[in-house]
Motif scaffolding. Structure first.
Motif, mmCIF file in Angstrom:
data_model
loop_
_atom_site.group_PDB
_atom_site.id
_atom_site.type_symbol
_atom_site.label_atom_id
_atom_site.label_comp_id
_atom_site.label_asym_id
_atom_site.label_seq_id
_atom_site.Cartn_x
_atom_site.Cartn_y
_atom_site.Cartn_z
ATOM 1 N N ALA A 1 0.832 -1.201 0.000
ATOM 2 C CA ALA A 1 0.000 0.000 0.000
ATOM 3 C C ALA A 1 0.868 1.253 0.000
ATOM 4 C CB ALA A 1 -0.927 0.001 1.213
ATOM 5 N N ALA A 2 0.462 2.243 -0.772
ATOM 6 C CA ALA A 2 1.223 3.484 -0.900
ATOM 7 C C ALA A 2 0.303 4.676 -0.757
ATOM 8 C CB ALA A 2 1.930 3.534 -2.251
ATOM 9 N N GLY A 3 0.820 5.730 -0.132
ATOM 10 C CA GLY A 3 0.087 6.986 -0.051
ATOM 11 C C GLY A 3 0.489 7.898 -1.185
ATOM 12 N N GLN A 4 -0.156 9.037 -1.268
ATOM 13 C CA GLN A 4 0.186 9.993 -2.320
ATOM 14 C C GLN A 4 1.601 10.533 -2.105
ATOM 15 O OE1 GLN A 4 -2.741 13.113 -2.791
ATOM 16 N NE2 GLN A 4 -3.929 11.872 -4.223
ATOM 17 N N ILE A 5 2.174 11.022 -3.175
ATOM 18 C CA ILE A 5 3.541 11.548 -3.129
ATOM 19 C C ILE A 5 3.562 12.856 -2.356
ATOM 20 C CG2 ILE A 5 5.444 12.439 -4.520
ATOM 21 C CD1 ILE A 5 4.527 10.562 -6.763
ATOM 22 N N LEU A 6 4.443 12.907 -1.341
ATOM 23 C CA LEU A 6 4.643 14.138 -0.583
ATOM 24 C C LEU A 6 5.545 15.085 -1.374
ATOM 25 C CD1 LEU A 6 4.165 15.658 2.072
ATOM 26 C CD2 LEU A 6 6.193 14.520 3.007
ATOM 27 N N PHE A 7 6.661 14.564 -1.854
ATOM 28 C CA PHE A 7 7.525 15.314 -2.761
ATOM 29 C C PHE A 7 8.503 14.350 -3.435
ATOM 30 C CE2 PHE A 7 9.842 15.402 1.251
ATOM 31 C CZ PHE A 7 11.145 15.099 0.876
ATOM 32 N N ILE A 8 9.112 14.814 -4.535
ATOM 33 C CA ILE A 8 10.141 14.055 -5.249
ATOM 34 C C ILE A 8 11.427 14.854 -5.205
ATOM 35 C CG2 ILE A 8 10.877 13.210 -7.512
ATOM 36 C CD1 ILE A 8 8.021 12.510 -8.104
ATOM 37 N N GLN A 9 12.518 14.236 -4.786
ATOM 38 C CA GLN A 9 13.808 14.912 -4.653
ATOM 39 C C GLN A 9 14.721 14.498 -5.807
ATOM 40 O OE1 GLN A 9 14.632 16.983 -1.783
ATOM 41 N NE2 GLN A 9 16.270 17.656 -3.169
ATOM 42 N N THR A 10 14.964 15.394 -6.731
ATOM 43 C CA THR A 10 15.866 15.113 -7.846
ATOM 44 C C THR A 10 16.879 16.241 -7.957
ATOM 45 O OG1 THR A 10 14.332 16.164 -9.404
ATOM 46 C CG2 THR A 10 14.172 13.782 -9.147
#
Length: 372
Positions: free
Chosen positions: A298-307
């Motif tokens: 199970a996964a929640g929505q993306i909080l942020f993506i670090q690139t």
């Protein structure tokens, strides 16, 4: 909201050079004089990007009705923090011009042969040292035909912005494919094309002090043909054709958000893992229900993506250049000259990113993205 004021941006590169030493006749060789040149340089580079408090995240804006706090006090603008950096660069370089064959040798098919050897060494206080050589040769078969070629290495140091940039955030809508996969396994949708898991995703980008310089290799080969009987004090005509190839490695860039989200899907569906650059909220009860009995975590929505900025894929470019030059002097109405030039891009091949290479070499659910 308040109106923005001025932004202060400074980028300086004061340089000090030692006198260049040049000697066109350093040593007498059988075919002519050995030419020599060398020099040294010191540079101090600095960057200061001081943005207005309204847009650098210092001053926020709170909606009086909803109470929501915006990180920038300028409508429609994502905050970009101030950044600054500096470095010292020291370099030395040298060049040798060597005539190997001259017309006096009276050799068949070799009227003249010249060789150039050059090199440059640079030391950057932030990204280290690098040396680049160059070799070039010119073979004059006769008075009309000349063949030339060269091989050289080059580099491009990461600029101060990508090395020292403070973390900034950007916002855009993206499809979170892991929810599409779960919905399909639950038979809520027939394919990813029917997926509605698209929402605003926060994208964090920052500089990277561990970046390496971009490296390149350049190769050229060509010929020059001077039309017999048209090369004199009164005029000349020549044609040239060159082919070239440029290969660049360790190109500096940022992984696209879509690629990172797709890689996260690949890891979750094939390895029971996840991409560490994708930071998610904990799954709520509705999301846990969506993933139940699917074989997926199970996964929640993306909080942020670090690139952050990284050394990425390579690039190879091939092409050809053509030129015609003509000149006529002392005509009744004066001197006349012209040049026609054309270039042909033969190929432009950019290597797949690490994410796309993984997908390209694997037989897995990621194929659904291509058909969606």
């Amino acid at each position: 909201m308040s109106e923005p004021s001025d932004r202060e941006f400074e980028q300086k590169s004061p340089a000090a050079s030692l006198p260049k030493i040049t000697s066109p006749d350093l040593i007498k060789l059988p075919a002519g004089e050995l030419g020599f040149a060398t020099g040294a340089e010191f540079r101090y580079e600095s960057l200061k990007d001081d943005r207005d408090p309204l847009v650098d995240g210092t001053q926020t804006y709170t909606d009086w009705y909803t109470g929501y706090e915006y990180l920038s006090d300028l409508a429609g603008t994502s905050p970009t923090p101030d950044s600054a950096g500096s470095r010292q660069v020291m370099s030395v370089y040298g060049e040798l011009a060597m005539p190997l064959v001259s017309p006096e040798f009276d050799l068949p098919f070799v009227n003249a042969l010249d060789l150039q050897i050059a090199g440059r060494y640079e030391h950057y206080s932030d990204v280290g040292s690098i040396a680049t050589p160059k070799v070039a040769a010119v073979w004059q078969i006769n008075d009309s035909l000349l063949i030339r070629g060269s091989w050289s290495e080059g580099f491009k140091a990461p600029n101060l912005e990508v090395l020292n940039a403070s973390e900034m955030a950007r916002y855009n809508n993206h499809t979170d494919y892991i929810f599409c996969e779960a919905a399909e396994r639950q038979q809520y949708i027939e394919s990813y094309a029917g997926c509605s898991a698209t929402y605003a995703v926060t994208w964090h980008i920052a500089g990277n002090e561990n970046l390496k310089p971009e490296r390149s290799v350049n190769r050229t080969a060509g010929l020059v043909y001077r039309v017999p009987g048209m090369n004199s004090d009164k005029g000349s005509m020549s044609f040239s054709a060159d082919i070239w190839q440029l290969d660049i490695t360790d190109r500096v860039g940022v992984a696209p958000v879509e690629d990172v989200i797709a890689r996260d899907l690949y890891l979750r569906t094939t390895m029971q893992s996840q991409d560490s650059r994708v930071v998610r909220n904990d799954a709520n009860s509705e999301q846990q229900s969506l993933f139940a009995n699917t074989g997926l975590q199970a996964a929640g929505q993306i909080l942020f993506i670090q690139t952050d900025y990284q050394n990425q894929n390579s690039l190879s470019v091939k092409g050809a250049d053509f030129a015609m030059d003509g000149a006529y002097k002392s005509l009744e109405w004066g001197d006349f000259s012209f040049q026609l030039a054309a270039s042909k891009l033969i190929s432009y091949q950019q290597a797949l990113t690490a994410e796309m290479t993984m997908f390209n070499n694997a037989d897995n659910e990621i194929g659904k993205l291509r058909s969606a």
